[in-house]
Enzyme design. Structure first.
Site, PDB file in Angstrom:
ATOM      1  N   GLY A  71       5.938  -5.525  -7.688  1.00 57.32           N
ATOM      2  CA  GLY A  71       6.401  -4.661  -8.772  1.00 57.32           C
ATOM      3  C   GLY A  71       7.469  -3.675  -8.315  1.00 57.32           C
ATOM      4  O   GLY A  71       8.453  -3.441  -9.028  1.00 57.32           O
ATOM      5  N   SER A 198       3.899  -7.781 -11.343  1.00 53.71           N
ATOM      6  CA  SER A 198       3.350  -7.762  -9.985  1.00 53.71           C
ATOM      7  C   SER A 198       2.107  -8.658  -9.937  1.00 53.71           C
ATOM      8  O   SER A 198       1.229  -8.540 -10.792  1.00 53.71           O
ATOM      9  CB  SER A 198       2.971  -6.335  -9.618  1.00 53.71           C
ATOM     10  OG  SER A 198       2.246  -6.326  -8.418  1.00 53.71           O
ATOM     11  N   GLY A 199       2.033  -9.516  -8.904  1.00 50.17           N
ATOM     12  CA  GLY A 199       0.930 -10.491  -8.815  1.00 50.17           C
ATOM     13  C   GLY A 199      -0.439  -9.853  -8.673  1.00 50.17           C
ATOM     14  O   GLY A 199      -1.410 -10.298  -9.293  1.00 50.17           O
ATOM     15  N   HIS A 200      -0.528  -8.784  -7.860  1.00 52.20           N
ATOM     16  CA  HIS A 200      -1.870  -8.299  -7.511  1.00 52.20           C
ATOM     17  C   HIS A 200      -2.540  -7.488  -8.610  1.00 52.20           C
ATOM     18  O   HIS A 200      -3.677  -7.057  -8.465  1.00 52.20           O
ATOM     19  CB  HIS A 200      -1.848  -7.523  -6.189  1.00 52.20           C
ATOM     20  CG  HIS A 200      -1.215  -6.174  -6.231  1.00 52.20           C
ATOM     21  ND1 HIS A 200      -1.959  -5.024  -6.175  1.00 52.20           N
ATOM     22  CD2 HIS A 200       0.077  -5.783  -6.279  1.00 52.20           C
ATOM     23  CE1 HIS A 200      -1.140  -3.974  -6.186  1.00 52.20           C
ATOM     24  NE2 HIS A 200       0.101  -4.414  -6.247  1.00 52.20           N
ATOM     25  N   CYS A 324      -1.110   5.191  -5.392  1.00 55.43           N
ATOM     26  CA  CYS A 324       0.017   5.616  -4.564  1.00 55.43           C
ATOM     27  C   CYS A 324       0.030   7.122  -4.377  1.00 55.43           C
ATOM     28  O   CYS A 324       0.570   7.628  -3.420  1.00 55.43           O
ATOM     29  CB  CYS A 324       1.319   5.196  -5.214  1.00 55.43           C
ATOM     30  SG  CYS A 324       1.272   3.525  -5.800  1.00 55.43           S
TER      31      CYS A 324
HETATM   32  N1  PLP Z   1       4.660  -0.131 -11.618  1.00 58.48           N
HETATM   33  C1  PLP Z   1       3.435   0.202 -12.039  1.00 58.48           C
HETATM   34  C2  PLP Z   1       3.241   0.662 -13.447  1.00 58.48           C
HETATM   35  C3  PLP Z   1       2.347   0.114 -11.156  1.00 58.48           C
HETATM   36  O1  PLP Z   1       1.137   0.457 -11.584  1.00 58.48           O
HETATM   37  C4  PLP Z   1       2.574  -0.327  -9.833  1.00 58.48           C
HETATM   38  C5  PLP Z   1       1.474  -0.363  -8.857  1.00 58.48           C
HETATM   39  O2  PLP Z   1       0.528   0.399  -8.937  1.00 58.48           O
HETATM   40  C6  PLP Z   1       3.893  -0.694  -9.465  1.00 58.48           C
HETATM   41  C7  PLP Z   1       4.901  -0.576 -10.381  1.00 58.48           C
HETATM   42  C8  PLP Z   1       4.180  -1.197  -8.082  1.00 58.48           C
HETATM   43  O3  PLP Z   1       3.798  -2.545  -7.954  1.00 58.48           O
HETATM   44  P1  PLP Z   1       3.563  -3.196  -6.503  1.00 58.48           P
HETATM   45  O4  PLP Z   1       2.306  -2.590  -5.962  1.00 58.48           O
HETATM   46  O5  PLP Z   1       3.434  -4.664  -6.770  1.00 58.48           O
HETATM   47  O6  PLP Z   1       4.765  -2.879  -5.697  1.00 58.48           O
END
Ligand code: PLP
Length: 385
Positions: A71, A198-200, A324
Site C-alpha cells: 500500500g 495492499s495484500g496483507h 504505524c
Molecule cells: N493506507 C492505509 C489506509 C493503511 O491502513 C495502510 C496500512 O496500515 C497503508 C496505506 C500502508 O499499506 P502497507 O502496509 O501495505 O504499506
C-alpha cells in the site's frame, strides 16, 4: 490460551488457500518470469492469472493493474507519478485523516514547492464536499482522498468525490487499502483514476500490493530499472506475493457479500454490548457509512495503552491507533481531526474483525471488557472514587 485477533486493520492472517497457491513458487517454480526458457514462461502465466484475479475484484481490465510492494508504495507511486506527469500544476488536495503513506508524501512535496490543502473532517469523520469543490482550481494536479479510514472505518463518498474532481479536470487517487475486500467497490465504473491496494489487509501476504491506473491516465514510473510491469514499475516480480494477492482477491470476490454480513453482525454485537455495559464509552466515526469490520471506541478517563495491555493478558489483540503510530503516546491524528476530546482520544481502542472471528470470541471479549474498564477506572486519577 488461544489468541483472539481483533486487529485486522493492522494486518490479516494469510488465508490457507492463498498460502497453498504460493508455496510451489518458492522452491519448485522459482524461474524468473522475464526469462526466455519454458521454466520462466510458466511463471509469467501465473502473473497474468493473478493480474486477472485482481482486475476481476475491481471490475477493471488486467492491463490497468500494476503490482507494487504494498500500500505504501502504491500511494507513493500514484501521488509522485501523477504529479510528475502533470508538471504545469502545483496544487494537491488531500484530507487531515489520511494514512501517513499519503500524508507524509504530501507534506514532503510541500517542501518542494507544492501547495497542499488538507481538508478538515466533521465530528463523524466526514468531509464537506462543498469545501472540496471550492478548493479545486486550475492549478490542482491531484486530489488524493482515502476510500475508508484505517482507524475509524469511516467510508468517504468516493464516487461523488470522483464526479466533482473529474468535472474540474484534476486526477483522483484513492487509498483503498482498507476498503478492498471489505466493501464492494468498482473504480472502473466510477471516475477514479488511481487506486491503491495492499495484500496483507485482505488475507494475502505482506510486501505485495497493486495500483489500479485507469486506462489513459498519465503517470510517470516511480521505480526505474528493468522493463517489468510494461515499464511502469521496475524490479524482478515478487511472484509468490503476486500469486498470493491474486488468490486473496479471488476469495474476496467470491465471498464478500456473505462474509460482510457475518462480520457486521459480530462487530455490531461487540460494539453494542461494550457501549451498553461500559459507562462513558463513545463510538468514534460515522455509524452508518463505515466498514463492516471496524469499531473505534473511546473509554473516557483511561489510557488506551493500559486497556490494550489488559486485553493482551486475556489473549485479545486490538489496537489503540494505527499500527504505524502505536509506540507513540500522541493521540491519533484522525481522532484529533474529528475533534474528539483529549480525555477520550487517549482512551480509544480499535477493534477490527475478519472472516476468521467467531461468536464465541466476541462473547468472551464482551465478558472481559467491562471488567477491564472498571478496574482501570478505579485506578484513574481523573475519576472521583
Ligand atoms: N493506507 C492505509 C489506509 C493503511 O491502513 C495502510 C496500512 O496500515 C497503508 C496505506 C500502508 O499499506 P502497507 O502496509 O501495505 O504499506
Amino acid at each position: 490460551m488461544n489468541t483472539i485477533y481483533f486487529d485486522n486493520n493492522a494486518t490479516t492472517k494469510v488465508a490457507d488457500e492463498v498460502l497453498e497457491e504460493m508455496m510451489p513458487l518458492f522452491c519448485k517454480l522459482y524461474g524468473n518470469p522475464s526469462s526466455m526458457h519454458t521454466f520462466g514462461g510458466q511463471i509469467s502465466r501465473k502473473i497474468r492469472r493473478a493480474r486477472e484475479q485482481v482486475a476481476n475484484l475491481l471490475g477493471c481490465e488486467p492491463g490497468e493493474i500494476i503490482f507494487t510492494s504494498g500500500g505504501t508504495e502504491s500511494d507513493n507511486a500514484a501521488i509522485k507519478g501523477a504529479l510528475a506527469a502533470t508538471p504545469n500544476k502545483q496544487k494537491i488536495i488531500t484530507t487531515r485523516v489520511e494514512h501517513p503513506a499519503v500524508l507524509a508524501v504530501c507534506r514532503e512535496l510541500q517542501n518542494h514547492g507544492y501547495t497542499v490543502v488538507e481538508l478538515a473532517v466533521d465530528k463523524q469523520g466526514q468531509l464537506d464536499l462543498d469545501e472540496l469543490e471550492k478548493q479545486i482550481d486550475d492549478d490542482t494536479a491531484l486530489v488524493t482522498i482515502m476510500y475508508a479510514n484505517n482507524e475509524t472505518g469511516v467510508i468517504f463518498p468516493i464516487e461523488k468525490i470522483a464526479e466533482l474532481v473529474k468535472g474540474k479536470g484534476s486526477i483522483l487517487h484513492t487509498d483503498a487499502v482498507q476498503a478492498v475486500g471489505k466493501t464492494p467497490l468498482n473504480p472502473a465504473k466510477s471516475k477514479i483514476d488511481l487506486l491503491s491496494i495492499s495484500g496483507h489487509k485482505l488475507h494475502g501476504p505482506k510486501g505485495i500490493g497493486a495500483l489500479y491506473v485507469r486506462k489513459g491516465t498519465r503517470i510517470s514510473p516511480f521505480i526505474l530499472g528493468g522493463h517489468q510491469e510494461a515499464g511502469r514499475r521496475a524490479g524482478t516480480e515478487n511472484v509468490p506475493g503476486i500469486v498470493g494477492l491474486g488468490k486473496a482477491c479471488e476469495l474476496a470476490e467470491k465471498n464478500i457479500k456473505e462474509e460482510n454480513e457475518k462480520i457486521r453482525k459480530l462487530r455490531d454485537k461487540l460494539e453494542n454490548a461494550i457501549l451498553q455495559k461500559c459507562p462513558d464509552s463513545i463510538l468514534n466515526g460515522d455509524k452508518e457509512n463505515r466498514l463492516p469490520n471496524t469499531s473505534n471506541i473511546s473509554f473516557e478517563f483511561i489510557e488506551g495503552e493500559a486497556i490494550l495491555l489488559m486485553l493482551d493478558k486475556f489473549g485479545i489483540c486490538a489496537s489503540s491507533g494505527s499500527a504505524c503510530t502505536s509506540g507513540s503516546l500522541e493521540p491519533s491524528h484522525v481522532l484529533r481531526a474529528m475533534g474528539v476530546p483529549f480525555t477520550a482520544a487517549h482512551g480509544s481502542i480499535r477493534f477490527s474483525l475478519s472472516r476468521y472471528n467467531t461468536e464465541k470470541e466476541v462473547d468472551y471479549t464482551i465478558e472481559k471488557i467491562p471488567e477491564i474498564i472498571n478496574k482501570l477506572r478505579k485506578l484513574s486519577p481523573f475519576v472521583a472514587t
